[in-house]
Motif scaffolding. Structure first.
Motif, PDB file in Angstrom:
ATOM      1  N   VAL A  60       5.714   4.591   0.191  1.00 37.50           N
ATOM      2  CA  VAL A  60       4.921   5.185  -0.878  1.00 37.50           C
ATOM      3  C   VAL A  60       5.918   5.768  -1.872  1.00 37.50           C
ATOM      4  CG1 VAL A  60       3.195   6.888  -1.511  1.00 37.50           C
ATOM      5  CG2 VAL A  60       3.049   5.736   0.712  1.00 37.50           C
ATOM      6  N   SER A  61       5.929   5.217  -3.083  1.00 37.75           N
ATOM      7  CA  SER A  61       6.891   5.670  -4.080  1.00 37.75           C
ATOM      8  C   SER A  61       6.449   6.989  -4.693  1.00 37.75           C
ATOM      9  CB  SER A  61       7.050   4.621  -5.180  1.00 37.75           C
ATOM     10  OG  SER A  61       5.904   4.594  -6.006  1.00 37.75           O
ATOM     11  N   ALA A  62       7.339   7.623  -5.427  1.00 40.17           N
ATOM     12  CA  ALA A  62       7.015   8.873  -6.107  1.00 40.17           C
ATOM     13  C   ALA A  62       5.895   8.667  -7.121  1.00 40.17           C
ATOM     14  CB  ALA A  62       8.254   9.427  -6.795  1.00 40.17           C
ATOM     15  N   ALA A  63       5.767   7.436  -7.654  1.00 38.74           N
ATOM     16  CA  ALA A  63       4.712   7.125  -8.623  1.00 38.74           C
ATOM     17  C   ALA A  63       3.377   6.835  -7.941  1.00 38.74           C
ATOM     18  CB  ALA A  63       5.133   5.937  -9.478  1.00 38.74           C
ATOM     19  N   GLY A  64       3.367   6.819  -6.602  1.00 40.11           N
ATOM     20  CA  GLY A  64       2.123   6.573  -5.874  1.00 40.11           C
ATOM     21  C   GLY A  64       1.876   5.118  -5.543  1.00 40.11           C
ATOM     22  N   SER A  65       2.860   4.244  -5.746  1.00 42.57           N
ATOM     23  CA  SER A  65       2.719   2.824  -5.397  1.00 42.57           C
ATOM     24  C   SER A  65       2.976   2.644  -3.915  1.00 42.57           C
ATOM     25  CB  SER A  65       3.707   1.979  -6.204  1.00 42.57           C
ATOM     26  OG  SER A  65       3.423   2.101  -7.581  1.00 42.57           O
ATOM     27  N   LEU A  66       2.229   1.716  -3.303  1.00 42.02           N
ATOM     28  CA  LEU A  66       2.349   1.436  -1.875  1.00 42.02           C
ATOM     29  C   LEU A  66       3.010   0.085  -1.692  1.00 42.02           C
ATOM     30  CD1 LEU A  66       1.592   2.185   1.066  1.00 42.02           C
ATOM     31  CD2 LEU A  66      -0.524   0.924   0.710  1.00 42.02           C
ATOM     32  N   GLY A  67       4.105   0.048  -0.979  1.00 45.54           N
ATOM     33  CA  GLY A  67       4.806  -1.200  -0.696  1.00 45.54           C
ATOM     34  C   GLY A  67       4.727  -1.526   0.774  1.00 45.54           C
ATOM     35  N   VAL A  68       4.308  -2.742   1.101  1.00 43.06           N
ATOM     36  CA  VAL A  68       4.247  -3.214   2.485  1.00 43.06           C
ATOM     37  C   VAL A  68       5.260  -4.341   2.594  1.00 43.06           C
ATOM     38  CG1 VAL A  68       2.807  -4.217   4.284  1.00 43.06           C
ATOM     39  CG2 VAL A  68       1.801  -2.617   2.639  1.00 43.06           C
ATOM     40  N   GLY A  69       6.338  -4.105   3.320  1.00 46.29           N
ATOM     41  CA  GLY A  69       7.413  -5.091   3.414  1.00 46.29           C
ATOM     42  C   GLY A  69       8.227  -5.171   2.140  1.00 46.29           C
ATOM     43  N   VAL A  70       8.046  -4.226   1.237  1.00 45.68           N
ATOM     44  CA  VAL A  70       8.741  -4.167  -0.051  1.00 45.68           C
ATOM     45  C   VAL A  70       9.415  -2.810  -0.133  1.00 45.68           C
ATOM     46  CG1 VAL A  70       8.418  -4.176  -2.556  1.00 45.68           C
ATOM     47  CG2 VAL A  70       7.003  -5.640  -1.133  1.00 45.68           C
ATOM     48  N   THR A  71      10.694  -2.781  -0.429  1.00 46.88           N
ATOM     49  CA  THR A  71      11.402  -1.501  -0.455  1.00 46.88           C
ATOM     50  C   THR A  71      11.246  -0.751  -1.769  1.00 46.88           C
ATOM     51  OG1 THR A  71      13.417  -2.643  -1.094  1.00 46.88           O
ATOM     52  CG2 THR A  71      13.115  -2.212   1.249  1.00 46.88           C
ATOM     53  N   SER A  72      10.952  -1.451  -2.854  1.00 51.74           N
ATOM     54  CA  SER A  72      10.763  -0.804  -4.155  1.00 51.74           C
ATOM     55  C   SER A  72       9.481  -1.313  -4.796  1.00 51.74           C
ATOM     56  CB  SER A  72      11.949  -1.091  -5.073  1.00 51.74           C
ATOM     57  OG  SER A  72      13.131  -0.582  -4.531  1.00 51.74           O
ATOM     58  N   PRO A  73       8.308  -0.781  -4.416  1.00 52.39           N
ATOM     59  CA  PRO A  73       7.051  -1.290  -4.959  1.00 52.39           C
ATOM     60  C   PRO A  73       6.959  -1.069  -6.477  1.00 52.39           C
ATOM     61  CG  PRO A  73       6.673   0.678  -3.650  1.00 52.39           C
ATOM     62  CD  PRO A  73       8.101   0.330  -3.493  1.00 52.39           C
ATOM     63  N   VAL A  74       6.528  -2.127  -7.170  1.00 48.22           N
ATOM     64  CA  VAL A  74       6.393  -2.091  -8.625  1.00 48.22           C
ATOM     65  C   VAL A  74       4.928  -1.894  -9.010  1.00 48.22           C
ATOM     66  CG1 VAL A  74       6.730  -3.420 -10.739  1.00 48.22           C
ATOM     67  CG2 VAL A  74       8.408  -3.573  -8.893  1.00 48.22           C
ATOM     68  N   TYR A  75       4.018  -2.467  -8.235  1.00 44.99           N
ATOM     69  CA  TYR A  75       2.589  -2.383  -8.505  1.00 44.99           C
ATOM     70  C   TYR A  75       1.966  -1.317  -7.614  1.00 44.99           C
ATOM     71  CZ  TYR A  75       3.701  -6.852 -10.586  1.00 44.99           C
ATOM     72  OH  TYR A  75       4.275  -7.831 -11.344  1.00 44.99           O
ATOM     73  N   LYS A  76       0.720  -0.909  -7.898  1.00 43.45           N
ATOM     74  CA  LYS A  76       0.039   0.085  -7.071  1.00 43.45           C
ATOM     75  C   LYS A  76      -0.022  -0.350  -5.610  1.00 43.45           C
ATOM     76  CE  LYS A  76      -0.839   3.515  -9.676  1.00 43.45           C
ATOM     77  NZ  LYS A  76      -0.134   4.763  -9.407  1.00 43.45           N
ATOM     78  N   LEU A  77      -0.238  -1.651  -5.376  1.00 42.73           N
ATOM     79  CA  LEU A  77      -0.156  -2.233  -4.036  1.00 42.73           C
ATOM     80  C   LEU A  77       0.752  -3.440  -4.140  1.00 42.73           C
ATOM     81  CD1 LEU A  77      -0.925  -2.478  -1.062  1.00 42.73           C
ATOM     82  CD2 LEU A  77      -2.930  -3.797  -1.772  1.00 42.73           C
ATOM     83  N   ASP A  78       1.915  -3.381  -3.515  1.00 40.97           N
ATOM     84  CA  ASP A  78       2.923  -4.433  -3.596  1.00 40.97           C
ATOM     85  C   ASP A  78       3.198  -4.925  -2.181  1.00 40.97           C
ATOM     86  OD1 ASP A  78       4.874  -6.099  -4.631  1.00 40.97           O
ATOM     87  OD2 ASP A  78       5.879  -4.517  -5.754  1.00 40.97           O
ATOM     88  N   VAL A  79       2.823  -6.178  -1.883  1.00 44.57           N
ATOM     89  CA  VAL A  79       2.906  -6.713  -0.531  1.00 44.57           C
ATOM     90  C   VAL A  79       3.810  -7.934  -0.517  1.00 44.57           C
ATOM     91  CG1 VAL A  79       1.592  -7.710   1.388  1.00 44.57           C
ATOM     92  CG2 VAL A  79       0.566  -5.923  -0.023  1.00 44.57           C
ATOM     93  N   TYR A  80       4.741  -7.964   0.437  1.00 38.72           N
ATOM     94  CA  TYR A  80       5.562  -9.144   0.655  1.00 38.72           C
ATOM     95  C   TYR A  80       4.923  -9.922   1.796  1.00 38.72           C
ATOM     96  CZ  TYR A  80       9.416 -12.164   1.890  1.00 38.72           C
ATOM     97  OH  TYR A  80      10.184 -13.267   2.165  1.00 38.72           O
ATOM     98  N   GLY A  81       4.413 -11.119   1.503  1.00 40.37           N
ATOM     99  CA  GLY A  81       3.776 -11.936   2.529  1.00 40.37           C
ATOM    100  C   GLY A  81       2.332 -12.228   2.199  1.00 40.37           C
TER     101      GLY A  81
END
Length: 66
Positions: A27-48
């Protein structure tokens, strides 16, 4: 063996939850959630692949079956 969860602070701007030895949720400081992603760019950023039931909206497109 049961899965384990470890909470760490990956960077000063993110909170990281690692489950087991490979899955990472950030969970980034901007509130983006990354699953399998170390630096989420979108609100929900999923690798896979993503599995969803119901309808999924992407922009002006609606995916699902009627």
């Amino acid at each position: 063996m049961s899965p384990s969860a470890e909470c760490t602070s990956a960077t000063p701007n993110a909170n990281e939850l690692q489950i087991g030895s490979g899955s990472t949720v950030i969970v980034s400081a901007a509130g983006s959630l990354g699953v399998g992603v170390t630096s989420p760019v979108y609100k929900l950023d999923v690798y896979g692949d993503i599995n969803a039931t119901g309808f999924v909206t992407a922009g002006t497109y609606l995916y699902g079956s009627l």
